[in-house]
Write a protein that holds these residues in place. Sequence first.
Motif, mmCIF file in Angstrom:
data_model
loop_
_atom_site.group_PDB
_atom_site.id
_atom_site.type_symbol
_atom_site.label_atom_id
_atom_site.label_comp_id
_atom_site.label_asym_id
_atom_site.label_seq_id
_atom_site.Cartn_x
_atom_site.Cartn_y
_atom_site.Cartn_z
ATOM 1 N N CYS A 140 -2.095 38.884 9.614
ATOM 2 C CA CYS A 140 -1.221 37.723 9.433
ATOM 3 C C CYS A 140 -1.845 36.497 10.101
ATOM 4 C CB CYS A 140 0.176 37.983 9.989
ATOM 5 S SG CYS A 140 0.287 37.954 11.787
ATOM 6 N N ASN A 141 -1.371 35.328 9.701
ATOM 7 C CA ASN A 141 -1.843 34.080 10.282
ATOM 8 C C ASN A 141 -0.791 33.508 11.217
ATOM 9 O OD1 ASN A 141 -4.380 33.880 9.076
ATOM 10 N ND2 ASN A 141 -3.500 33.055 7.210
ATOM 11 N N LEU A 142 -1.251 32.952 12.325
ATOM 12 C CA LEU A 142 -0.382 32.255 13.263
ATOM 13 C C LEU A 142 -0.627 30.764 13.097
ATOM 14 C CD1 LEU A 142 -1.095 34.323 16.491
ATOM 15 C CD2 LEU A 142 0.909 34.471 15.023
ATOM 16 N N GLY A 143 0.430 30.012 13.119
ATOM 17 C CA GLY A 143 0.287 28.571 12.993
ATOM 18 C C GLY A 143 1.647 27.909 13.104
ATOM 19 N N PRO A 144 1.666 26.593 13.096
ATOM 20 C CA PRO A 144 2.937 25.878 13.191
ATOM 21 C C PRO A 144 3.846 26.203 12.005
ATOM 22 C CG PRO A 144 1.085 24.381 13.524
ATOM 23 C CD PRO A 144 0.525 25.682 13.060
ATOM 24 N N LEU A 145 5.135 26.287 12.275
ATOM 25 C CA LEU A 145 6.109 26.526 11.217
ATOM 26 C C LEU A 145 6.185 25.291 10.326
ATOM 27 C CD1 LEU A 145 8.917 28.183 13.348
ATOM 28 C CD2 LEU A 145 7.231 29.312 11.902
ATOM 29 N N ASP A 146 6.266 25.507 9.018
ATOM 30 C CA ASP A 146 6.306 24.393 8.065
ATOM 31 C C ASP A 146 7.429 23.408 8.366
ATOM 32 O OD1 ASP A 146 4.098 25.381 6.714
ATOM 33 O OD2 ASP A 146 5.306 26.457 5.228
ATOM 34 N N ASP A 147 8.582 23.909 8.777
ATOM 35 C CA ASP A 147 9.724 23.033 9.065
ATOM 36 C C ASP A 147 9.482 22.101 10.248
ATOM 37 O OD1 ASP A 147 11.038 24.229 6.984
ATOM 38 O OD2 ASP A 147 12.336 25.469 8.235
ATOM 39 N N LEU A 148 8.493 22.406 11.087
ATOM 40 C CA LEU A 148 8.216 21.589 12.265
ATOM 41 C C LEU A 148 7.047 20.630 12.057
ATOM 42 C CD1 LEU A 148 8.778 24.276 15.023
ATOM 43 C CD2 LEU A 148 10.375 22.571 14.149
ATOM 44 N N ILE A 149 6.531 20.577 10.843
ATOM 45 C CA ILE A 149 5.474 19.625 10.491
ATOM 46 C C ILE A 149 6.118 18.535 9.649
ATOM 47 C CG2 ILE A 149 3.292 19.307 9.281
ATOM 48 C CD1 ILE A 149 2.763 22.312 9.792
ATOM 49 N N THR A 150 6.082 17.308 10.147
ATOM 50 C CA THR A 150 6.700 16.177 9.450
ATOM 51 C C THR A 150 5.729 15.006 9.426
ATOM 52 O OG1 THR A 150 7.649 15.259 11.477
ATOM 53 C CG2 THR A 150 8.992 16.894 10.291
ATOM 54 N N ALA A 151 6.119 13.961 8.727
ATOM 55 C CA ALA A 151 5.284 12.754 8.686
ATOM 56 C C ALA A 151 5.161 12.137 10.078
ATOM 57 C CB ALA A 151 5.870 11.743 7.713
ATOM 58 N N SER A 152 6.249 12.200 10.853
ATOM 59 C CA SER A 152 6.208 11.628 12.199
ATOM 60 C C SER A 152 5.579 12.580 13.216
ATOM 61 C CB SER A 152 7.615 11.237 12.659
ATOM 62 O OG SER A 152 8.441 12.385 12.723
ATOM 63 N N ARG A 153 5.486 13.847 12.877
ATOM 64 C CA ARG A 153 4.839 14.838 13.746
ATOM 65 C C ARG A 153 3.937 15.711 12.886
ATOM 66 N NH1 ARG A 153 5.508 16.011 18.800
ATOM 67 N NH2 ARG A 153 4.732 17.950 19.610
ATOM 68 N N PRO A 154 2.716 15.222 12.583
ATOM 69 C CA PRO A 154 1.798 15.997 11.735
ATOM 70 C C PRO A 154 1.355 17.288 12.420
ATOM 71 C CG PRO A 154 0.736 14.007 12.567
ATOM 72 C CD PRO A 154 2.159 13.973 13.030
ATOM 73 N N GLN A 155 0.767 18.172 11.640
ATOM 74 C CA GLN A 155 0.307 19.456 12.163
ATOM 75 C C GLN A 155 -0.695 19.234 13.277
ATOM 76 O OE1 GLN A 155 -0.903 22.238 9.190
ATOM 77 N NE2 GLN A 155 -1.752 23.678 10.678
ATOM 78 N N GLN A 156 -0.454 19.860 14.436
ATOM 79 C CA GLN A 156 -1.313 19.691 15.605
ATOM 80 C C GLN A 156 -2.262 20.855 15.840
ATOM 81 O OE1 GLN A 156 0.651 18.350 19.144
ATOM 82 N NE2 GLN A 156 2.162 17.209 17.980
ATOM 83 N N TYR A 157 -1.994 21.999 15.210
ATOM 84 C CA TYR A 157 -2.834 23.183 15.404
ATOM 85 C C TYR A 157 -3.167 23.798 14.058
ATOM 86 C CZ TYR A 157 -1.484 22.883 20.276
ATOM 87 O OH TYR A 157 -1.293 22.447 21.555
ATOM 88 N N GLN A 158 -4.391 24.284 13.930
ATOM 89 C CA GLN A 158 -4.791 25.016 12.742
ATOM 90 C C GLN A 158 -4.111 26.378 12.733
ATOM 91 O OE1 GLN A 158 -9.126 25.243 12.250
ATOM 92 N NE2 GLN A 158 -9.240 23.963 14.083
#
Length: 82
Positions: free
Chosen positions: A34-52
């Motif tokens: 499985c892959n670990l990464g930021p949850l899609d719901d927590l990635i927004t225009a004001s808070r872009p993805q911070q971790y791969q």
Amino acid sequence: MSNGIFKSALHRAVTSTERSRVSIAMFYDSDRNCNLGPLDDLITASRPQQYQSVSLQHYTSHYLDYYSSGRRLIETIRIHTP
């Protein structure tokens, strides 16, 4: 998974005045593919993805190597923006 919203707690415990203590978070009974990464719901225009996203197999196989050398593996997957 929180895209940097929640920070890990600063953990300080001393069991010996001559040696430092090490605490390690481990994943048990997880699908190593499985892959670990930021949850899609927590990635927004004001808070872009911070971790791969990274595979659990890669993360766990390298974690101890980085930790034992004083580095944090999570910093290797941080997305650096200008």
